[in-house]
Write an enzyme that holds these catalytic residues in place. Structure first.
Site: not given
Ligand code: PEP
Ligand code: MG
Length: 854
Positions: A433, A809
């Site tokens: 697996h 992000c």
């Molecule tokens: C988020 O909160 O999406 C982020 C990119 O910041 P961290 O993951 O550092 O909290």
């Protein structure tokens, strides 16, 4: 001879049709094999007569119906042998095995003995009796597989055993044989095991099966007779290379199973070849294959038979390929003008790209080997040891790479494997697996490291030499060499060859949304550059403070009683931060770098165990009791919602001042050496516009001071991370104080659901299995809930500031479906972890192409 006046399709049932150039055959009704055979017929290739049975017909057969068998048999020569093959919509969904030589009985045996000799005819009949007994009559396989005589004796034995086991003589009537084969294959497709297997490969619940009934070109007899398989490329690499095997006096795919006895196709120093044995047939085959490649616009594997020197093409299927080969094949087809560049870009699955992208341990690096196992999935990865899937998910949510260490893995571990950077198991082999899933995910994986001890309960991994590694310790899994290494050896980036670069440049030419990387360290930034990220979309600065030489001044800063003391500690941190940023700017050579100011709660930097508290007391020259009290007083009931992010920037502004100064000073240094740098500074966890106003005033003041001191000018932009629901709702006014907004969908998902990023792993599988969530919302953006907040944030942000730059992000920035959402929402770029950058570039390109071609 077949009745030439006979209708091409069975009058009462248009689903059953002779495959002719104009027959009503389509992949969704008759399956991929039937459709492909029709294409071969249209190309006038030497394909034996074939009848296609559509999904409806086969489903009816499974439930007791039967098409007009006499009609089907009438399509072929009266004494012809025929075979039945499956034709599912997608060849990857599988299907029952083909059955050959239907029609074999006493009469055909006698006729064939004349034609091809008694020995060959008996062997053929015997093979059919065996296959029929095991797969159709479902008699005990052991009885038939163990027959140890051949020729007419073997045949007599097989017929005798059949009669004994089935309590009836072997059926002689071809119509009966064919209808039994059809119903057996139809029923096999509807069985539970087959259904589960294909659903695991993505087939819909109601996926249909078609069948093709084809006249056999025998591959046995006088003159050069045999069968084989040929393709023009190597399935692993996609490089031009005639591959396959040929075996004289054989049928089906035997040539691939008989090892040494089979011939190479092209002349080969390793042994005899078809090219030497039958050069004309070989040339004809090569020409057919090239013609198929050009006209079917794909690399095909052809199954062929040679009958007395004459080539017959029985079947063509898309060449099986690794993602690496898929990419090279697509590039070559486009370079040869057979498909367009856009089509080439569409032909590679974005998630499959990750297999090409792995870094490896530098061959020159020192290796501290602590264990060995099977090299189950290529690439190498370094991370902290975790012993369970939920810990792996929690670790990933914290942004810490981890190696999932398990005795073996099961489907419950798949989410943990998604979250880990590498996998190590005690048990298993190449097809266990962990190995299969690891390769699927492009995750470096070593399995079967049985000489290490996996003490899951004690959370300890014991090396072959007895050294102990606890949860949280750093190890490296080298899935290429099958080794486990202590620590973090130097790595080299993935070997990205010309085909990859060409392919990605074609993808980039189509793409209409930017792709940046989340990169905290110089190594991350180098990877990001290597994968052509268009900048850094998120640099999480807090990781920089955990290093050994920084943690002490950091703690002193946290403990400082007065602003003055705090300044002193920060002054020690400033040059280190300046050096960090200067290096990032240098690596990125003028590309945008978005630096997020300090985000986590301060107490994360304080020791929690006795030894750590004592060390700190020593460093600060305070009694342990004082230090303990202070540490306790800084604890929070809910730190993720406590004093963190911009709240620290308001309450302890000197930290952000120091970071801003480090960024500006680094900007000056890097700009003097190379391309001018315009840093982007981002504030985390904003929920109110006033937070931005206050911090911005201070940062502007720091910028003014640095300009004054240095006598040099520079630009920078200030943005807000939108990761609280309130920031989405108030994006209008927040945007008026910002140059950009970047959606932090990790925290936004956490806060929208009220679901802890670090704890969700515990019940996420239950939630997904029971359909509460269609997918883990930390992997795929929840377009309905979190997505609505993002859409509101985008719209209101633009209302407040028409020129604002928008991006994502959170981890979702590397997920193809989430990228589609962000692109639809009108974001300027997505930012994701460096290894997902090519995946994001390709996914974004495919979205743009889909829009263009409608
Ligand atoms: C988020 O909160 O999406 C982020 C990119 O910041 P961290 O993951 O550092 O909290
Ligand atoms: Mg966040």
């Amino acid at each position: 001879m077949p009745d030439t006046h006979r209708q091409e399709s069975l009058g009462r049932d248009p689903d059953v049709t002779l495959i002719t150039p104009s027959a009503p055959i389509a992949t969704p009704t008759h399956g991929g094999r039937a459709k492909c055979l029709q294409r071969l017929v249209r190309l006038d290739l030497p394909v034996p007569r074939t009848v296609a049975l559509g999904f409806e017909t086969v489903h009816a057969i499974a439930t007791g119906g039967m098409p007009d068998i006499e009609w089907i048999l009438g399509v072929f020569k009266p004494d012809a042998l025929i075979c039945v093959r499956p034709s599912s919509e997608d060849p990857d969904w599988g299907g029952p095995g083909s059955v050959l030589n239907i029609g074999m009985n006493e009469t055909t045996h006698a006729a064939l003995s004349e034609r091809i000799g008694a020995e060959a005819a008996s062997a053929l009949y015997m093979r059919f009796v065996q296959a029929y007994a095991i797969h159709i009559a479902r008699l005990d396989p052991d009885v038939f597989e163990d027959i140890d005589t051949t020729g007419s004796d073997g045949l007599a034995e097989a017929l005798r055993l059949y009669e004994e086991e089935a309590e009836e003589p072997f059926p002689q009537n071809p119509a009966r044989q064919l209808s039994e084969v059809l119903s057996s294959m139809a029923r096999a497709w509807e069985g539970t095991t087959a259904r589960l297997l294909r659903q695991a490969k993505g087939a819909p619940v109601d996926a249909g099966l078609g069948l093709v009934v084809q006249e056999m070109a025998l591959g046995l007899g006088q003159g050069e007779c045999g069968s084989g398989v040929l393709q023009l490329v190597n399935s692993e690499t996609g490089e031009r290379q005639i591959t396959g095997r040929y075996l004289s006096q054989s049928q089906g795919r035997e040539a691939l199973q008989r090892g040494q006895a089979s011939l190479y196709l092209e002349s080969d120093p390793r042994g005899p070849s078809l090219q030497e044995l039958a050069p004309e047939a070989f040339e004809a085959l090569k020409a057919h294959a090239a013609f198929m490649r050009e006209r079917l616009r794909a690399e095909m594997q052809i199954e062929f038979t040679i009958e007395n020197g004459q080539v017959h093409i029985l079947d063509g299927v898309r060449v099986k390929r690794t993602p690496r080969a898929a990419l090279r094949i697509a590039v070559r087809l486009a370079e040869d003008g057979i498909i367009t560049r856009q089509e080439a870009v569409m032909r590679v699955e974005p998630r499959g790209l990750s297999e090409l992208l792995h870094r490896q341990v530098d061959p020159e690096a020192e290796r501290d080997m602590i264990g060995r196992g099977v090299a189950a999935s290529p690439g190498a990865a370094t991370g902290r040891i975790v012993f369970s899937s939920s810990e792996a998910q929690a670790s990933a949510a914290r942004g810490e790479p981890c190696i999932l260490v398990r005795r073996e893995t099961s489907p419950e571990d798949v989410r943990g494997m998604h979250a880990a950077v590498g996998v190590l198991t005690e048990r298993g082999g190449m097809t266990s697996h962990a190995a299969v899933i690891g390769r699927g995910l492009g995750l470096p994986c070593v399995v079967g490291a049985a000489r290490m001890q996996f003490r899951q309960k004690d959370r300890v991994l014991v090396a072959e030499d007895g050294r102990r590694f606890a949860e949280g310790d750093t190890i490296t899994v080298d899935g290429t060499a099958g080794q486990v290494l202590a620590g973090a050896p130097r790595m080299v980036e993935a070997a990205l060859d010309d085909a990859f670069q060409t392919f990605m440049s074609w993808a980039d030419a189509e793409r209409d949304i930017g792709v940046r990387a989340n990169a905290d360290t110089p190594a991350d930034a180098a990877t990001a550059r290597n994968f052509a990220a268009q900048g850094i979309g998120l640099c999480r600065t807090e990781h920089m403070f955990f290093e050994a030489d920084r943690i002490t001044p950091m703690r002193e800063m946290i403990f400082a009683d007065s602003a003055e003391d705090r300044q002193t500690a920060l002054a020690r941190l400033l040059p280190m931060q300046r050096a960090d940023f200067t290096e990032l700017f240098r690596i990125m050579e003028g590309m945008p770098v978005c630096i997020r100011l300090f985000d986590p709660p301060l107490h994360e930097f304080l020791p929690s165990d006795r030894a750590g508290l004592r060390d700190l007391a020593e460093a600060l020259d305070l009694p342990v009791s004082d230090v303990t009290r202070r540490v306790e007083s800084m604890g929070e009931y809910n730190p993720m919602l406590g004093m963190r992010g911009v709240r620290l920037g308001i309450a302890v502004p000197e930290i952000y001042d120091m970071q801003a100064r480090a960024i500006f000073e680094a900007t000056l240094v890097a700009s003097r050496e190379g391309a001018p740098v315009v840093p982007e500074i981002m504030l985390p966890l904003v929920s109110a516009c006033r937070e931005v106003e206050l911090v911005r005033t201070r940062i502007d003041a720091v910028a003014a001071a640095v300009r004054n001191e240095s006598g040099r000018d520079f630009d920078y932009s200030l943005g807000v991370m939108v990761e609280t629901p309130r920031a989405c709702l108030r994006a209008d006014e927040i945007a008026q104080h910002a140059h950009f907004l970047s959606f932090g969908t990790n925290d936004l998902t956490q806060m929208t659901y009220g679901l802890s990023r670090d704890d969700a792993g515990r019940f996420m599988s239950d939630y997904v299995q029971q359909g509460v969530f269609a997918e883990d919302p930390f992997h795929r953006l929840d377009s309905e809930g979190v997505g609505e907040l993002v859409a509101i944030g985008v719209e209101r942000g633009r209302q407040g500031n028409g020129g604002i730059m928008l991006s994502i992000c959170g981890e979702h920035g590397g997920d193809p479906d989430s990228i589609a959402f962000c692109r639809d929402a009108g974001m300027d770029y997505v930012s994701c972890s460096p290894f997902r950058v090519p995946v994001a570039r390709l996914a974004a390109a495919q979205l743009a192409i889909r829009d263009k071609i409608g």
